[in-house]
Design an enzyme around this catalytic site. Structure first.
Site, short mmCIF file in Angstrom:
data_model
loop_
_atom_site.label_atom_id
_atom_site.label_comp_id
_atom_site.label_asym_id
_atom_site.label_seq_id
_atom_site.Cartn_x
_atom_site.Cartn_y
_atom_site.Cartn_z
N ARG A 1 0.86 -1.22 0.04
CA ARG A 1 -0.08 -0.04 0.14
C ARG A 1 1.07 1.19 0.15
O ARG A 1 1.64 1.46 0.80
CB ARG A 1 -0.86 0.16 1.18
CG ARG A 1 -1.53 1.26 1.27
CD ARG A 1 -2.31 1.51 2.75
NE ARG A 1 -3.25 2.49 2.72
CZ ARG A 1 -3.52 3.50 3.77
NH1 ARG A 1 -2.69 2.98 5.00
NH2 ARG A 1 -4.16 4.22 3.73
N ASP B 1 -3.44 4.90 -2.63
CA ASP B 1 -4.71 5.31 -2.14
C ASP B 1 -5.41 6.40 -2.73
O ASP B 1 -6.61 6.43 -2.86
CB ASP B 1 -4.28 5.76 -0.55
CG ASP B 1 -4.78 4.96 0.31
OD1 ASP B 1 -4.53 3.68 0.24
OD2 ASP B 1 -4.94 5.34 1.39
N HIS C 1 -16.57 6.02 3.83
CA HIS C 1 -15.23 5.23 4.41
C HIS C 1 -15.16 5.99 5.91
O HIS C 1 -14.80 7.18 5.94
CB HIS C 1 -14.27 5.19 3.89
CG HIS C 1 -12.99 4.56 4.31
ND1 HIS C 1 -12.74 3.50 4.21
CD2 HIS C 1 -12.26 5.02 5.44
CE1 HIS C 1 -11.57 3.09 4.85
NE2 HIS C 1 -11.29 4.08 5.72
N GLY D 1 -13.70 5.82 9.42
CA GLY D 1 -12.66 5.26 10.33
C GLY D 1 -12.30 6.44 11.15
O GLY D 1 -12.99 7.33 11.41
N LEU E 1 -14.91 7.10 18.64
CA LEU E 1 -16.34 7.19 18.55
C LEU E 1 -16.98 6.54 19.78
O LEU E 1 -18.08 6.93 20.14
CB LEU E 1 -16.75 6.95 16.98
CG LEU E 1 -18.32 7.52 16.98
CD1 LEU E 1 -18.25 8.55 16.47
CD2 LEU E 1 -19.34 6.40 16.46
N ARG E 2 -16.62 5.42 19.87
CA ARG E 2 -17.36 4.56 20.98
C ARG E 2 -17.39 5.15 22.13
O ARG E 2 -18.24 5.11 23.03
CB ARG E 2 -16.65 3.00 21.13
CG ARG E 2 -16.80 2.30 19.81
CD ARG E 2 -15.70 1.15 19.89
NE ARG E 2 -14.31 1.73 19.61
CZ ARG E 2 -13.37 0.69 19.57
NH1 ARG E 2 -13.45 -0.32 19.22
NH2 ARG E 2 -12.16 1.30 19.32
N GLU F 1 -18.97 0.68 9.71
CA GLU F 1 -19.31 -0.84 9.90
C GLU F 1 -20.24 -1.38 11.04
O GLU F 1 -20.98 -2.09 11.03
CB GLU F 1 -18.30 -1.99 9.36
CG GLU F 1 -17.51 -1.90 8.23
CD GLU F 1 -16.11 -2.53 7.98
OE1 GLU F 1 -15.76 -3.44 8.79
OE2 GLU F 1 -15.35 -2.01 7.14
N ASN F 2 -19.55 -0.47 12.18
CA ASN F 2 -20.19 -0.99 13.39
C ASN F 2 -20.99 -0.05 14.12
O ASN F 2 -21.65 -0.27 15.29
CB ASN F 2 -18.64 -1.00 14.33
CG ASN F 2 -17.90 -2.31 13.78
OD1 ASN F 2 -18.28 -3.32 13.66
ND2 ASN F 2 -16.70 -1.90 13.29
#
Length: 395
Positions: free
Chosen positions: A89, A146, A206, A208, A282-283, A332-333
């Protein structure tokens, strides 16, 4: 059958995944951390069991040798001849690279030449490339950028309204990032929708610790929220996202910070962390909102509302949208973030089901079957895209 290793080298870390191709089966994956620091940590999964070792790992070459040694030691491969290709990457490909490339000495030199565009990331990516080249000189290696996916953006999307010579002389323009992820999830969305990607208008979120939104029409990126650097766009974990550029000299004057210090604040002390005052995760923010923390509530609203606005503007840009995709750690979560982002989008045909939205980390449609615009959660898989490109270019 071929064995391909996908590599993501950071300044003090090295993430790896070993694939069997073309089945795309993951044979092992792991992470080397604290390279060049005391107490380096090497983690590898063997038969779904994590094995961790702490030892000094002075540089990336040592990390690579250690990784290859462990692959044979744990019987994941018999010997190094089994490795058929390496995929790296690379964060920034500039305007030079609109696709992945086979790494020759000349290509490595060209990637080094554009390192000033991504001084935090590209030098580390190059160190990873050279470390593998030293240990496995005859194994074909591929660089996956990227930025490459976004090279299809038209001029009206990528040009800043600055003097045109800045673009001509210094390459100042929007580049966009997370391209490998946006490409993977949009291609996967077309499969899930059972429609050719050429006829789809997709918005990929996206989300994150770094976050970017992309407008993808007919399988091509036509706009994205990040800019010349990954600091632009929506608010993120520690990054500010878009701000008024005149704030930089104003903050310098008020706080006595240098330009570099202000930039560091925008990159590392802003976003969710800056507004909440206590966390970039974020949690933690979501938990705090449940306890009535007002600053956490504000941080969450700012984060979600910026994404919400990009979705609206990109739908306008494409004269409509067929599906909205959520991916990466938060996408996703986080049931809560998706809920806040989607709230109020019914006017453009987005009807989502709170029960279906209660999903974490797996592929799922969260829109009602009758919703004109589909909403899909798709876990990203940048590593498999890297492995596919190695097969495509090296074999």
């Amino acid at each position: 059958m071929s064995k391909i290793i996908a590599i993501n080298a950071g300044s003090s870390s090295l993430k790896f995944q070993l694939f069997e191709m073309p089945s795309e089966k993951v044979l092992t994956k792991g992470l080397v951390e604290r390279i060049g620091l005391d107490n380096g940590i090497f983690t590898i999964s063997v038969n779904d069991e994590k094995k961790t070792e702490t030892t000094d790992i002075p540089d990336h070459s040592v990390a690579v040798k250690m990784l290859l040694d462990k692959l044979t030691k744990f019987g994941i491969i018999k010997d190094l001849n089994e490795i058929d290709g390496i995929g790296h990457r690379v964060v920034h490909g500039g305007e030079k690279f609109s696709d992945s490339v086979l790494l020759t000495d000349e290509m490595i030199h060209e990637i080094e030449e554009i390192s000033e565009l991504a001084p935090l990331h590209n030098p580390a990516n190059i160190v990873g490339i050279k470390a593998f080249k030293e240990v496995l000189p005859n194994v074909p290696a591929v660089a996956v950028f990227d930025t490459a996916f976004h090279q299809t953006m038209p001029e009206q999307s990528y040009l800043y309204s600055l003097p045109y010579e800045y673009y001509e002389k210094f390459g100042i323009r929007k580049y966009g990032f997370h391209g490998t992820s946006h490409k993977y999830v949009t291609e996967r969305a077309a499969e899930l929708l059972g429609r050719p990607i050429e006829e789809l208008r997709l918005i990929s979120c996206h989300l994150g610790n770094g976050a970017s939104i992309a407008a993808v029409e007919g399988g091509k990126s036509i706009d994205t929220s990040m800019g010349f650097t990954p600091l632009a766009g929506v608010a993120m974990g520690t990054r500010s996202g878009n701000i008024d550029p005149a704030l930089i000299p104003f903050i310098m004057e008020k706080t006595g910070q240098t330009a570099d210090e202000v930039l560091n604040t925008l990159n590392k002390k802003s976003g969710l962390l800056g507004i909440s005052g206590f966390s970039s995760d974020l949690r933690d923010i979501v938990e705090a909102t449940k306890e009535g923390n007002e600053r956490a509530e504000t941080a969450l609203e700012v984060f979600a509302s910026r994404i919400h606005k990009y979705i609206g503007s990109y739908a306008a840009r494409m004269s409509g949208v067929d599906a909205i995709i959520f991916t990466a750690g938060i996408g996703e979560n986080s049931v809560e973030v998706r809920e806040r982002v989607l709230h109020g989008l019914e006017f453009m045909g987005v009807y989502w089901d709170p029960a279906l939205n209660n999903v974490r980390g797996k592929e799922a449609f969260i829109s009602y079957p009758h919703s004109p615009v589909k909403v899909i959660v798709i876990p990203t898989n940048e590593e498999v895209m890297i492995a596919r490109d190695v097969v495509r270019l090296a074999h």
